[in-house]
Enzyme design. Sequence first.
Site, PDB file in Angstrom:
ATOM      1  N   ASP A  68     -10.461  -1.023  -7.987  1.00  0.00           N
ATOM      2  CA  ASP A  68     -11.388  -0.435  -7.040  1.00  0.00           C
ATOM      3  C   ASP A  68     -11.479  -2.483  -6.167  1.00  0.00           C
ATOM      4  O   ASP A  68     -12.471  -2.462  -5.185  1.00  0.00           O
ATOM      5  CB  ASP A  68     -12.126   0.670  -6.806  1.00  0.00           C
ATOM      6  CG  ASP A  68     -11.617   1.511  -7.541  1.00  0.00           C
ATOM      7  OD1 ASP A  68     -11.024   2.172  -7.305  1.00  0.00           O
ATOM      8  OD2 ASP A  68     -13.099   1.991  -8.053  1.00  0.00           O
ATOM      9  N   HIS A 114      -4.934   3.101  -3.504  1.00  0.00           N
ATOM     10  CA  HIS A 114      -5.389   2.109  -3.146  1.00  0.00           C
ATOM     11  C   HIS A 114      -5.783   2.620  -0.959  1.00  0.00           C
ATOM     12  O   HIS A 114      -4.236   2.790  -0.722  1.00  0.00           O
ATOM     13  CB  HIS A 114      -3.428   1.522  -3.365  1.00  0.00           C
ATOM     14  CG  HIS A 114      -3.695   0.300  -4.621  1.00  0.00           C
ATOM     15  ND1 HIS A 114      -4.297   0.064  -5.440  1.00  0.00           N
ATOM     16  CD2 HIS A 114      -2.579   0.959  -5.444  1.00  0.00           C
ATOM     17  CE1 HIS A 114      -4.205  -0.236  -6.418  1.00  0.00           C
ATOM     18  NE2 HIS A 114      -2.260   0.082  -6.649  1.00  0.00           N
TER      19      HIS A 114
END
Length: 426
Positions: free
Chosen positions: A13, A41
Amino acid sequence: MSVTAVVGANWGDEGKGKITDFLAGDSEWVVRYQGGSNAGHTIVNQWGKFALHLLPSGVFYPHVSNVIGPGVAVNLSLLLDELDALQARGVPLPKLLVSERAQVVLPVHLLLDRLEEERLGASQFGSTRSGIAPFYADKALKTGIQIADLFIRDRLQDRIGRCLDLKNPLLVHGYHQLPVDSADLLNTLQADALRIAPYVADTTALLQQAVSRGERILLEGQLGALRDPDHGIYPFTTSSSPLAGYASVGAGIPPYALRRIIAVTKAYSTCVGAGPLVTELMGAEAQTLRERGGDGGEYGATTGRSRRVGWFDAVATRYGTHIQGATEVALTNLDVLSHWQEIPLAVGYRLDGKVEMKFPNSTRLAAAEPIWETCRGWGTDISAIRDYRTLPQPAREYVERIEELLDIPMRLISVGPRREQMLVKP
Ligand code: GDP
């Protein structure tokens, strides 16, 4: 020859999707090489905000060939749904190529992932329940199913049989569930095969040719260095290697071709799932950072779960960039820190009464305490700035202190979730 890997320096992340999307405009190929739909994503562009799980981040550029490499765990129905969802939102159909050697995530992998987390109860790993661990276990056991298998009925039937020979006794006797019906699974996989057929290719050969033609290739990592099964915070790791070194294997590209390795890190720390996070914040402080972080708060792109948050950890990040073999670092979410008058960052750990600058192994990590340094905050919105030199002085000091601690040049600095919110450091 121009092969670049965009990989995570931390726990995942980090904003890799944003960096890949930014660089994809200048690439002919964008390749996913490991992991599966447990990735999330986030990309914000002219069509809106997208959380890509399996599709490579180059899908928004019509000139880019997007590859799902042999190392990826392919959930066929999710991949096809994701493709349909893009079109439904007006994105032109991207060029997509799926390796015939990639293996498929089966419904039984998802089921076993969930059952195992439930069995573990309070000590569960915080899996995204995308079937990733059972999938890679099958690959290692040689009971996985390659995409090429889907198109030869007898072979597919045999592969399903081998897989279920092991899975069904475990389901019935270990988890007290009904067995999987092999005929049902055959039908499901054959239906998926028909839909995926137009995209299946020998991507290894195509990428080898692209390398020899000197085309620009972007390799897109999932999760981050500290989730690597060999070098990370085992057992709180993932089941395939998110390292740039593995990109060569999972994509099918010669290792010597990889020249630029960009390790992405956030200006603070976030982590989804269980495992030690030395600089973790709790309570109201954590909630403020969580609410202000990312694009609308630090909540997982795949699960929506709250991310654990903390200040920047130079010890963990330096280790992460080193095991990635980073040639440069990209810093994201700098704008998020605009709120604070003072910004702590961890420059070392205190462990067993001593100062530790190296990232310790998993048996010692839980006892590590951060050694803090405090940087000046800048207290003003920087998300509209496009020239590094016009950042407030304290923001440049913060960036340059991180660069110094990591000892790797920093080039890209992201000051917002949108593509254009990017600074190139001179
Ligand atoms: P990835 O898996 O590494 O691509 O990261 P994720 O997409 O899961 O999480 C990164 C989060 O940060 C997403 O919500 C992005 O939209 C957001 N993001 C990326 N770069 C920036 C940035 O510079 N500033 C802000 N505020 N958000 C960013």
